[in-house]
Design a protein around this motif. Structure first.
Motif, short mmCIF file in Angstrom:
data_model
loop_
_atom_site.label_atom_id
_atom_site.label_comp_id
_atom_site.label_asym_id
_atom_site.label_seq_id
_atom_site.Cartn_x
_atom_site.Cartn_y
_atom_site.Cartn_z
N ASP A 1 3.69 18.48 -2.67
CA ASP A 1 4.54 18.33 -1.49
C ASP A 1 3.89 17.45 -0.44
N TRP A 2 2.59 17.62 -0.22
CA TRP A 2 1.90 16.89 0.86
C TRP A 2 0.59 16.28 0.36
N PRO A 3 0.66 15.32 -0.56
CA PRO A 3 -0.58 14.66 -0.99
C PRO A 3 -1.09 13.71 0.09
N ALA A 4 -2.25 13.16 -0.14
CA ALA A 4 -2.85 12.22 0.81
C ALA A 4 -2.22 10.83 0.66
N TRP A 5 -2.44 10.02 1.68
CA TRP A 5 -2.07 8.60 1.61
C TRP A 5 -2.81 7.94 0.45
N PRO A 6 -2.20 7.03 -0.31
CA PRO A 6 -0.84 6.51 -0.18
C PRO A 6 0.13 7.12 -1.18
N VAL A 7 -0.13 8.36 -1.57
CA VAL A 7 0.74 9.03 -2.53
C VAL A 7 1.82 9.83 -1.80
N ASN A 8 1.61 10.07 -0.51
CA ASN A 8 2.58 10.83 0.27
C ASN A 8 3.73 9.95 0.74
N GLU B 1 -13.90 10.41 5.53
CA GLU B 1 -13.97 9.28 6.47
C GLU B 1 -12.96 8.19 6.16
N LYS B 2 -12.58 8.06 4.91
CA LYS B 2 -11.69 6.96 4.54
C LYS B 2 -11.15 7.13 3.13
N ILE B 3 -10.10 6.38 2.87
CA ILE B 3 -9.54 6.29 1.51
C ILE B 3 -9.56 4.81 1.13
N VAL B 4 -10.04 4.52 -0.07
CA VAL B 4 -10.19 3.14 -0.52
C VAL B 4 -9.31 2.87 -1.74
N LEU B 5 -8.51 1.84 -1.64
CA LEU B 5 -7.72 1.37 -2.78
C LEU B 5 -8.28 0.04 -3.27
N GLN B 6 -8.15 -0.20 -4.56
CA GLN B 6 -8.60 -1.47 -5.14
C GLN B 6 -7.43 -2.16 -5.83
N ARG B 7 -7.40 -3.46 -5.65
CA ARG B 7 -6.34 -4.28 -6.24
C ARG B 7 -6.41 -4.22 -7.77
N ARG B 8 -5.23 -4.16 -8.38
CA ARG B 8 -5.14 -4.20 -9.85
C ARG B 8 -4.92 -5.64 -10.30
N ALA B 9 -5.82 -6.16 -11.10
CA ALA B 9 -5.68 -7.52 -11.61
C ALA B 9 -4.52 -7.64 -12.58
N ASP B 10 -4.15 -6.50 -13.20
CA ASP B 10 -3.12 -6.53 -14.24
C ASP B 10 -1.76 -6.04 -13.74
N TYR B 11 -1.55 -6.07 -12.42
CA TYR B 11 -0.28 -5.58 -11.87
C TYR B 11 0.88 -6.39 -12.43
N TRP B 12 1.84 -5.70 -13.02
CA TRP B 12 2.98 -6.35 -13.67
C TRP B 12 3.81 -7.18 -12.71
N GLY B 13 3.89 -6.76 -11.45
CA GLY B 13 4.75 -7.42 -10.48
C GLY B 13 4.27 -8.78 -10.04
N ASN B 14 2.98 -9.08 -10.26
CA ASN B 14 2.50 -10.40 -9.87
C ASN B 14 3.31 -11.50 -10.54
N PRO C 1 -8.50 14.02 2.96
CA PRO C 1 -7.63 13.88 1.79
C PRO C 1 -7.75 15.11 0.90
N ASN C 2 -6.63 15.71 0.57
CA ASN C 2 -6.66 16.95 -0.20
C ASN C 2 -6.25 16.77 -1.65
N SER C 3 -5.38 15.80 -1.91
CA SER C 3 -4.86 15.63 -3.26
C SER C 3 -4.18 14.26 -3.36
N PHE C 4 -4.17 13.72 -4.57
CA PHE C 4 -3.45 12.47 -4.83
C PHE C 4 -2.43 12.70 -5.95
N ASN C 5 -1.97 13.93 -6.02
CA ASN C 5 -1.02 14.35 -7.04
C ASN C 5 0.39 14.00 -6.59
N PRO C 6 1.09 13.10 -7.29
CA PRO C 6 2.43 12.69 -6.85
C PRO C 6 3.49 13.78 -6.98
N LEU C 7 3.16 14.88 -7.64
CA LEU C 7 4.11 16.00 -7.73
C LEU C 7 3.95 16.98 -6.57
#
Length: 609
Positions: A66-73, A235-248, A58-64
């Motif tokens: 061109d080729w950021p890492a998952w899951p921003v790409n 070795e891996k990228i880890v995401l954590q669930r947001r308890a305050d996600y508006w879409g729930n 993973p090189n970057s998680f910058n949404p601006l």
């Protein structure tokens, strides 16, 4: 008004997340398995392992960037969300940050959800949308600058939405630019919205984005999606669930996604993915695994439980450099099409994952099926027929010269000149592509066409594609299933809009340089149809236009479709999680639950007890 994405189903689900030790570097080719990680803070019953997108560090998680890492790409919507979600199974546009109100040849209207919020508590607003959509006005190098060719303006007004004030955005089709409402719909489900209150101060006063793009944005990112970045390493990228996600509350009837963590392990080969899936260390993957039916005993499943196992959405092809003799001769190209044994490719190269391929560039089923004309294909298309291939070559003056042992030596043209051996360029090591190319070559050589495999390193393959440095080249044009198909596939294959000769510039579409607008043989009808179709609204007229365009494709054969494959090789394991979408339970499209409407699965999966 209908904001709900999910039907009322008596189960809730949380998607498991990607686990990793934050900031740790120097990993191994075999990441720790889930059993080890359970002891390290990622309980297996709360963690979903998904893979197939991230291959390198993973090189970057910058949404601006061109080729950021998952899951921003790409089009992933777990952290940053688009306005709309496209359901590739039904062809319907579903609500996300916004709700589609109307679409026409003049523009598309979307109402922002009044409850949509960033994880810092600030609302998602039209200012955020305009920031990312119009960033190209300020910085030509912005990754979203292409949007300006399709959208000339974004108008904002306020409407009543569910008893609350909401912003309505009108995306005005750029009539002076590309004049393409189809692409506007593609853009609305592809561009992820970013928080302008975070990024505007970063870009303000800058001449370019060079310094901003160096920022990794990997510490407490401000996101609107159901997950956020927890940790990452090589070795891996880890995401954590947001308890305050508006879409729930707004989209999922008050339910939260079931997995607390989503982990994307970073493996080094397709074999590693297959083994992990069989062992239950991986819950879902999108990598090519041959003979998938043999994995059923290991609780590995696909969309369908019998051939072709996957839902087709893309067409791997051999693009032909139509500027090179003898490939500039359409009879020669049609002879190549007749020579290829498509049944062999279907059964041997892709493990039966493809239905029988038909001539032309339109899928004869699914959301594209309504534009497919069987009679036109039957009368014009070049199906596998070895003798027809030989007759076309003979009629055009080509002769095949064989060695004493009966193997092909070379070809000569009508002038008696030796025809140079042709090569099919394709990335080395891509096993399914290599098999397709080898079988296509075998069929063409059986017809007396002097062609060979030309497997090269990916570092040589990718530059060759836009520059036209090939005789034939393996490619999968318009590989993502979007609202603009099948138009976008024809555009990718046949458009002369940016035509340049090989070596004098790059072409991101029509890399085979078909239909040179400066040549005597230029057919203006092709570009006329490509310009007209996006503004057609009558289904009868649309089918007629697509039939005409597909007929020209079959007559001129600028590329050789080899088989039908899925947008993703959607494979999942029921060893640790159940409730996956499939043909019997089609509540979401056959994609991993990290993109488009497929993320609905995060609210429906259940851990195995």
């Amino acid at each position: 008004m209908n904001w709900m994405k999910l039907p009322t189903i008596g189960v809730s689900l949380v998607f498991a997340a990607l686990a990793i030790l934050g900031g740790c570097r120097g990993g191994s080719s075999s990441p720790p398995g889930p059993a080890e990680e359970s002891a390290g803070g990622f309980p297996r019953s709360k963690t979903l392992y998904l893979a197939g997108s991230q291959w390198g560090d993973p090189n970057s998680f910058n949404p601006l960037a061109d080729w950021p890492a998952w899951p921003v790409n790409d089009r992933f919507n777990l952290m940053y969300e688009p306005l709309l979600a496209y359901n590739t199974l039904t062809g319907q546009v579903e609500p996300l940050l916004g709700r589609l109100v109307s679409q026409s040849t003049e523009g598309v209207q979307v109402v922002l959800h009044p409850q949509a919020k960033w994880n810092d508590g600030k609302p998602v607003t039209a200012t955020d949308v305009k920031f990312i959509y119009q960033l190209g006005k300020r910085f030509k190098g912005a990754s979203t600058a292409y949007v300006l060719d399709y959208i000339s303006d974004i108008k904002v007004d306020t409407v009543e939405e569910g008893g609350a004030k909401a912003e309505r955005l009108t995306f005005v089709v750029n009539k002076a630019g590309r004049n393409n409402p189809l692409m506007v719909m593609d853009i609305l489900q592809a561009i992820r919205i970013v928080p302008s209150h975070i990024f505007e101060p970063m870009v303000a006063g800058k001449r370019d984005l060079t310094e901003v793009l160096k920022l990794k944005i990997d510490k407490a990112p401000v996101v609107s999606g159901p997950y956020t970045l927890h940790a990452y390493s090589n070795e891996k990228i880890v995401l954590q669930r947001r308890a305050d996600y508006w879409g729930n509350a707004a989209l999922h009837q008050g339910k939260a996604p079931v997995p607390e963590y989503i982990i994307h392990p970073i493996y080094k080969s397709n074999d590693a993915f297959a083994i992990a899936l069989q062992k239950g260390d991986l819950d879902a993957s999108q990598t090519f695994i041959p003979r998938i039916w043999l994995k059923k005993g290991d609780k590995v499943h696909t969309w369908q439980d019998k051939a072709p196992y996957f839902l087709p959405g893309a067409v791997p092809m051999l693009l032909i450099n139509t500027t090179k003799p003898p490939l500039d001769d359409r009879n020669f190209r049609r002879a190549m099409a007749h020579a290829i044994d498509y049944k062999a490719i279907q059964e041997l190269a892709v493990s039966g994952y493809s239905p029988g391929v038909k001539p032309g560039a339109i899928l004869p089923f699914g959301v594209e099926g309504k534009y497919y004309d069987e009679e036109a294909v039957r009368s014009v298309g070049a199906a596998h027929a070895l003798e027809d291939a030989k007759k076309l070559l003979e009629a055009s003056g080509y002769k095949s010269v064989f060695k004493p042992d009966g193997t092909l030596d070379h070809m000569v043209n009508a002038k008696g000149e030796r025809v140079p051996t042709l090569f099919v360029k394709s990335p080395a090591g891509w096993s399914d592509w290599e098999a397709m190319v080898s079988l296509a070559v075998k069929g063409m050589r059986a017809a007396g066409i002097d062609v060979r495999e030309g497997f090269v390193d990916a570092s040589l393959y990718w530059p060759a594609l836009p520059t036209g440095d090939f005789d034939l080249i393996m490619h999968k044009p318009a590989s993502q299933v979007t609202p603009s198909l099948p138009w976008s596939r024809f555009e990718a294959l046949m458009s002369s809009r940016n035509w340049v000769s090989p070596g004098s510039g790059k072409m991101n579409e029509n890399q085979g340089r078909y239909n040179n607008p400066q040549s005597k043989g230029y057919n203006p009808r092709v570009d006329e149809l490509l310009r007209a179709i996006p503004n057609m609204t009558d289904d009868v007229a649309l089918k007629a236009a697509y039939t005409e365009l597909n007929t020209i494709f079959m007559q001129d054969q600028p590329a050789l479709p080899l088989c039908y494959l899925p947008e993703q090789f959607y494979e999942y394991s029921t060893r640790h999680w159940t409730g996956w979408q499939n043909e019997q339970n089609p509540f979401a499209p056959p994609l991993l639950p990290w993109i488009g409407a497929a993320t609905q699965a995060l609210w429906q999966l259940q851990p195995v007890k």
